[in-house]
Scaffold this motif. Structure first.
Motif, PDB file in Angstrom:
ATOM      1  N   ASP A  76       2.434 -17.177  17.032  1.00 25.65           N
ATOM      2  CA  ASP A  76       2.763 -16.321  18.164  1.00 25.65           C
ATOM      3  C   ASP A  76       3.139 -14.940  17.612  1.00 25.65           C
ATOM      4  O   ASP A  76       4.261 -14.711  17.192  1.00 25.65           O
ATOM      5  CB  ASP A  76       3.924 -16.942  18.940  1.00 25.65           C
ATOM      6  CG  ASP A  76       4.344 -16.058  20.079  1.00 25.65           C
ATOM      7  OD1 ASP A  76       3.504 -15.276  20.545  1.00 25.65           O
ATOM      8  OD2 ASP A  76       5.509 -16.145  20.489  1.00 25.65           O
ATOM      9  N   TYR A  78       3.690 -10.881  17.877  1.00 24.33           N
ATOM     10  CA  TYR A  78       3.785  -9.692  18.735  1.00 24.33           C
ATOM     11  C   TYR A  78       4.051  -8.482  17.854  1.00 24.33           C
ATOM     12  O   TYR A  78       4.663  -8.596  16.795  1.00 24.33           O
ATOM     13  CB  TYR A  78       4.830  -9.849  19.838  1.00 24.33           C
ATOM     14  CG  TYR A  78       6.118 -10.468  19.426  1.00 24.33           C
ATOM     15  CD1 TYR A  78       7.108  -9.687  18.838  1.00 24.33           C
ATOM     16  CD2 TYR A  78       6.369 -11.817  19.619  1.00 24.33           C
ATOM     17  CE1 TYR A  78       8.297 -10.249  18.452  1.00 24.33           C
ATOM     18  CE2 TYR A  78       7.552 -12.395  19.220  1.00 24.33           C
ATOM     19  CZ  TYR A  78       8.513 -11.605  18.649  1.00 24.33           C
ATOM     20  OH  TYR A  78       9.679 -12.150  18.244  1.00 24.33           O
ATOM     21  N   LYS A  88       6.075 -10.432  26.675  1.00 22.01           N
ATOM     22  CA  LYS A  88       5.920 -11.870  26.922  1.00 22.01           C
ATOM     23  C   LYS A  88       5.746 -12.171  28.409  1.00 22.01           C
ATOM     24  O   LYS A  88       5.137 -13.167  28.790  1.00 22.01           O
ATOM     25  CB  LYS A  88       7.144 -12.618  26.393  1.00 22.01           C
ATOM     26  CG  LYS A  88       7.218 -12.608  24.881  1.00 22.01           C
ATOM     27  CD  LYS A  88       8.521 -13.203  24.405  1.00 22.01           C
ATOM     28  CE  LYS A  88       8.549 -13.182  22.896  1.00 22.01           C
ATOM     29  NZ  LYS A  88       9.887 -13.502  22.381  1.00 22.01           N
ATOM     30  N   PRO A  91       1.534 -11.767  30.632  1.00 19.14           N
ATOM     31  CA  PRO A  91       0.515 -12.783  30.955  1.00 19.14           C
ATOM     32  C   PRO A  91       0.961 -13.716  32.065  1.00 19.14           C
ATOM     33  O   PRO A  91       0.134 -14.172  32.872  1.00 19.14           O
ATOM     34  CB  PRO A  91       0.319 -13.536  29.636  1.00 19.14           C
ATOM     35  CG  PRO A  91       1.325 -13.075  28.700  1.00 19.14           C
ATOM     36  CD  PRO A  91       1.916 -11.823  29.216  1.00 19.14           C
ATOM     37  N   ALA A 137       1.207  -5.108  30.307  1.00 21.90           N
ATOM     38  CA  ALA A 137       0.652  -5.630  29.052  1.00 21.90           C
ATOM     39  C   ALA A 137       0.120  -4.483  28.209  1.00 21.90           C
ATOM     40  O   ALA A 137       0.333  -4.414  27.004  1.00 21.90           O
ATOM     41  CB  ALA A 137      -0.469  -6.630  29.327  1.00 21.90           C
ATOM     42  N   TYR A 243      -2.606  -9.521  22.039  1.00 25.43           N
ATOM     43  CA  TYR A 243      -2.170 -10.874  22.397  1.00 25.43           C
ATOM     44  C   TYR A 243      -2.920 -11.904  21.586  1.00 25.43           C
ATOM     45  O   TYR A 243      -4.122 -11.778  21.358  1.00 25.43           O
ATOM     46  CB  TYR A 243      -2.392 -11.117  23.893  1.00 25.43           C
ATOM     47  CG  TYR A 243      -1.374 -10.421  24.728  1.00 25.43           C
ATOM     48  CD1 TYR A 243      -0.190 -11.053  25.071  1.00 25.43           C
ATOM     49  CD2 TYR A 243      -1.557  -9.115  25.148  1.00 25.43           C
ATOM     50  CE1 TYR A 243       0.765 -10.416  25.826  1.00 25.43           C
ATOM     51  CE2 TYR A 243      -0.614  -8.466  25.898  1.00 25.43           C
ATOM     52  CZ  TYR A 243       0.544  -9.120  26.238  1.00 25.43           C
ATOM     53  OH  TYR A 243       1.500  -8.481  26.977  1.00 25.43           O
ATOM     54  N   ARG A 247      -0.391 -16.776  24.433  1.00 24.60           N
ATOM     55  CA  ARG A 247      -0.396 -15.703  25.440  1.00 24.60           C
ATOM     56  C   ARG A 247      -1.811 -15.249  25.753  1.00 24.60           C
ATOM     57  O   ARG A 247      -2.148 -14.950  26.899  1.00 24.60           O
ATOM     58  CB  ARG A 247       0.444 -14.534  24.963  1.00 24.60           C
ATOM     59  CG  ARG A 247       1.874 -14.915  24.847  1.00 24.60           C
ATOM     60  CD  ARG A 247       2.751 -13.786  24.394  1.00 24.60           C
ATOM     61  NE  ARG A 247       3.820 -14.324  23.575  1.00 24.60           N
ATOM     62  CZ  ARG A 247       4.777 -15.100  24.039  1.00 24.60           C
ATOM     63  NH1 ARG A 247       4.819 -15.395  25.312  1.00 24.60           N
ATOM     64  NH2 ARG A 247       5.697 -15.564  23.249  1.00 24.60           N
ATOM     65  N   ILE A 250      -3.275 -17.709  28.112  1.00 25.31           N
ATOM     66  CA  ILE A 250      -2.881 -17.523  29.508  1.00 25.31           C
ATOM     67  C   ILE A 250      -3.738 -16.437  30.152  1.00 25.31           C
ATOM     68  O   ILE A 250      -4.231 -16.596  31.274  1.00 25.31           O
ATOM     69  CB  ILE A 250      -1.385 -17.182  29.600  1.00 25.31           C
ATOM     70  CG1 ILE A 250      -0.564 -18.378  29.137  1.00 25.31           C
ATOM     71  CG2 ILE A 250      -1.011 -16.829  31.028  1.00 25.31           C
ATOM     72  CD1 ILE A 250       0.900 -18.135  29.171  1.00 25.31           C
TER      73      ILE A 250
END
Lengths: 353, 390
Positions: A76, A78, A88, A91, A137, A243, A247, A250
């Motif tokens: 994960d 970022y 976060k 999405p 986003a 992303y 994420r 999603i």
């Protein structure tokens, strides 16, 4: 009366709610998975003289599960300078708008999650919530490509919201209701100059509206030729660039689930939704529809949805993309005037007949 | 603090100036966008530094050298026959075409000429590598513009051409087949019939691409009137190949100079276009593929009999002297300036590759365009990274 109260007589409130949530999950994820496999994996491959996934399961039908498994295992990540909380959140907002959208879709005479009067109004309103997710986003990623993609998406989705609403108004005028169940009823119980063998699907009378609606759907889904916000060849992946893993999954599910739900709404508005022409079975109104339509209706809606998505994907795989200013000009100078004329003509004919 | 090079300083000053101009007019803040070195549109490691005002480019400059492999220097420590293995990798999509001008330069210095049969086969393979190269460009053009299907058609049909090249030379991408004084081998049996079929397929591919892409309204609206290079500017910047011909300059080295090759034995046409925009560049290339298939079709019917290799010594020593040979490669004019001191290898080789010069126009061309058009213009200028950073 809702689906649950038909199938199981006296359920406590929590059980009903649970069933609704599970039903919602199925109604969003099942079409999304089918669309990804049938169209994105297979149809696209056949159009491009290749086979697509063939290894995972028979004819690669388990490929999507393999992909999901892969995404779930990924780290994960970022960006260091990202605004982590809304990064976060974004999405989830996009996916949530899909779930909110499916809440008003009727699947059968009694098979619906909610059934309220301003159904289509609500659907068009919550469909714009995803713009918010995309915009934040793009902003939260702390990436210039994401920012450009997010801003393009915001401009595009807002511009195409309008022709979509205006195209729907024609249907609303003709059906005389904003309730999606009533719109389905009006089409299937209707008749064309007294001949009721086909009902009166609005794709015939609102043909211009249907075309505009489909173009607007294409733009709302940011599929080519309106995929400027994603634009792989210039913005890498637009707002989705940063992303990864869950994420991204999603976002990915959200994209195709929204395609499914928009296609359901298009088939409800223009193709008669879950119903078949009522004259075939001698039904006259909603109460006289047989109970088995609660099982067959979703399948009919699903079939119509797949037809609509087929068109969306066909265009997506064959067209190059518009430039940002060109698609804005197309929305404001072409689609909106045509849909305004369409509304006027519909209103005049409605009064005349 | 690290020292900036002159060029970096100049870039910095230009960026500041661009910002100042933006701020003066609109009170907005400019943004520097680094397109590349790793970016899907640059197919390689080209970096475009662009100063943006919103979506508009105020100032842009290409930054080359991320894949520089020093071929000019490497040739100095190799013998003449070994150099072809290096120069294969310059324009990797049309490799055979890179070998030819170097071999011709070496032959010129030695005062020998390949036999007629070798000249014919060289020309055929040269045109096949052009077809392989440009047909992939036609597919890739779709990807740059967001149409994902044409590229697979291009890969499908390029495969036939690569199979032909492999059948004749043994190598799909890097044939290394050209020798001083001729060719390594003769053509295999049945190759000519196969070529005839493949050329038909390629012409059908051109028709498909013309239908699917060039006839598309969106494609036209994205390329017509975008990135216009007037005739005189194109000549000033030293453009060559289809980029020059699309600006209305009737210039093709295959026709305009006499080399020991077989182009003058076929009947073909040099296409030009007067618009000078992205569409013209793409369209000229499409016509070029068609003309190449015609050249190949005519030449395979008239291959003269005889050997494919003249008599050359086993150890090749090139006499002292200097020679310049340029040919019309898929990407434009490609030339080698070979200096020999009478040794086994060249003393110095200067490579003039087409893409490097074609890229030099981007700062002039990208000024004032929108971000999506950067991609269209770069795609239509058609560069190969190996050809920029030799």
């Amino acid at each position: 009366m809702s689906m649950v109260s038909v199938l199981a007589v006296d359920l406590p409130y929590w059980a009903q709610s649970l069933l609704r949530v599970l039903g919602g999950l199925v109604a969003v994820l099942l079409p999304a998975g089918t669309i990804v496999y049938v169209f994105l994996f297979k149809m696209m491959s056949f159009m491009q003289s290749r086979l697509g996934p063939m290894e995972a399961g028979p004819y690669g039908s388990m490929q999507l599960f393999a992909e999901v498994g892969k995404w779930l295992q990924k780290e994960d990540i970022y960006p260091e300078r990202a605004d982590k909380f809304i990064f976060k959140l974004a999405p989830l907002i996009v996916l949530a708008s899909t779930f909110l959208l499916v809440a008003v879709v009727p699947f059968g005479p009694d098979a619906w999650f909610t059934n309220f009067e301003a159904g289509i109004f609500y659907a068009l309103a919550v469909s714009s919530v995803s713009v918010l997710g995309i915009l934040i986003a793009g902003w939260a990623s702390a990436n210039k490509y994401s920012l450009l993609g997010g801003l393009r998406a915001a401009g595009q989705l807002i511009a195409y919201e309008l022709p979509m609403v205006l195209a729907v108004i024609g249907v609303v005028i003709q059906a005389g209701s904003m309730n999606l169940q009533d719109i389905v009823l009006a089409q299937n119980a209707g008749s064309i100059f007294g001949w009721d063998g086909l009902g009166n699907p609005y794709v015939l009378t609102q043909f211009v509206g249907f075309i505009i609606f489909m173009i607007a759907v294409q733009a709302e889904l940011t599929q080519a030729p309106f995929d400027m916000p994603i634009a792989e060849s210039e913005l890498v992946s637009g707002y989705m660039t940063e992303y990864s893993g869950f994420r991204f999954l999603i976002f990915f599910i959200g994209e195709f689930a929204t395609a499914g739900v928009f296609a359901m709404i298009a088939s409800i508005l223009f193709l008669g939704g879950w119903g078949v022409p009522f004259a075939w079975f001698g039904w006259t109104d909603m109460d006289s529809v047989d109970n088995w339509m609660n099982i067959v209706g979703p399948l009919i809606l699903f079939t119509k949805m797949m037809l609509v998505v087929f068109v969306v994907m066909w265009v997506r795989f064959s067209y190059p993309r518009f430039r940002e200013d060109q698609l804005q000009r197309f929305a404001w100078k072409v689609l909106i005037p045509i849909s305004l004329v369409n509304i006027m003509v519909t209103a005049i004919l409605k009064v005349a007949f | 603090m690290t020292m900036l090079t002159d060029r970096q300083q100049l870039s910095y000053i230009a960026a500041q100036a661009a910002d100042a101009r933006v701020n003066l007019e609109l009170e907005t803040e400019g943004m520097t966008l680094n397109i590349g070195p790793q970016h899907p549109a640059t197919h390689g490691t080209l970096r475009i530094i662009a100063r943006l005002d919103g979506e508009q480019v105020v100032w842009a400059e290409p930054s080359c050298g991320y894949m520089h492999r020093g071929y000019e220097k490497l040739t100095e420590v190799r013998t003449f026959p070994q150099v072809t293995a290096l120069v294969n990798r310059i324009d990797w999509l049309g490799s055979f075409a890179n070998e030819v001008p170097f071999i011709l330069a070496a032959e010129k210095l030695m005062g020998i000429e390949a036999p007629a049969r070798a000249q014919h086969i060289r020309t055929i393979l040269f045109e096949l590598s052009r077809i392989a190269n440009v047909s992939l460009f036609l597919g890739d053009l779709g990807v740059q513009l967001g149409a994902i299907t044409p590229v697979f058609m291009a890969f499908r049909d390029r495969e036939y051409v690569l199979n032909l090249i492999e059948g004749a030379t043994g190598g799909r991408f890097h044939p290394n087949f050209d020798r001083i004084g001729g060719l390594k081998d003769d053509l295999p049996a049945g190759w000519i019939d196969e070529t005839r079929n493949v050329m038909k397929k390629l012409r059908r591919f051109c028709d498909e691409i013309e239908d699917l892409l060039f006839g598309n309204e969106i494609f036209q609206s994205r390329t017509r009137g975008i990135g216009v290079i007037p005739r005189d500017v194109a000549m000033q910047y030293g453009l060559s190949g289809a980029n020059l011909r699309a600006s209305g300059v009737d210039w093709d080295l295959r026709r305009d100079q006499s080399l020991p090759m077989a182009w003058n034995k076929a009947d073909w046409k040099v296409w030009t276009h007067n618009d000078g925009d992205s569409f013209a560049r793409c369209w000229v290339r499409l016509q070029e593929v068609r003309e190449s298939t015609k050249i190949v079709d005519q030449l395979i019917e008239t291959i003269p009999a005889g050997p494919v290799m003249t008599k050359v010594p086993r150890i090749i020593k090139v006499p002292e002297g200097e020679a310049w040979v340029a040919t019309e490669n898929p990407l434009g004019e490609m030339g080698y300036y070979v200096v020999s001191k009478g040794d086994l290898g060249p003393f110095r080789v200067k490579i003039r590759s087409a893409s490097f010069n074609n890229m030099s126009i981007t700062p002039w061309l990208l000024k004032g365009v929108y971000v999506p058009d950067i991609i269209t213009i770069l795609a239509s200028l058609y560069f190969i990274l190996g050809d920029i950073d030799r």
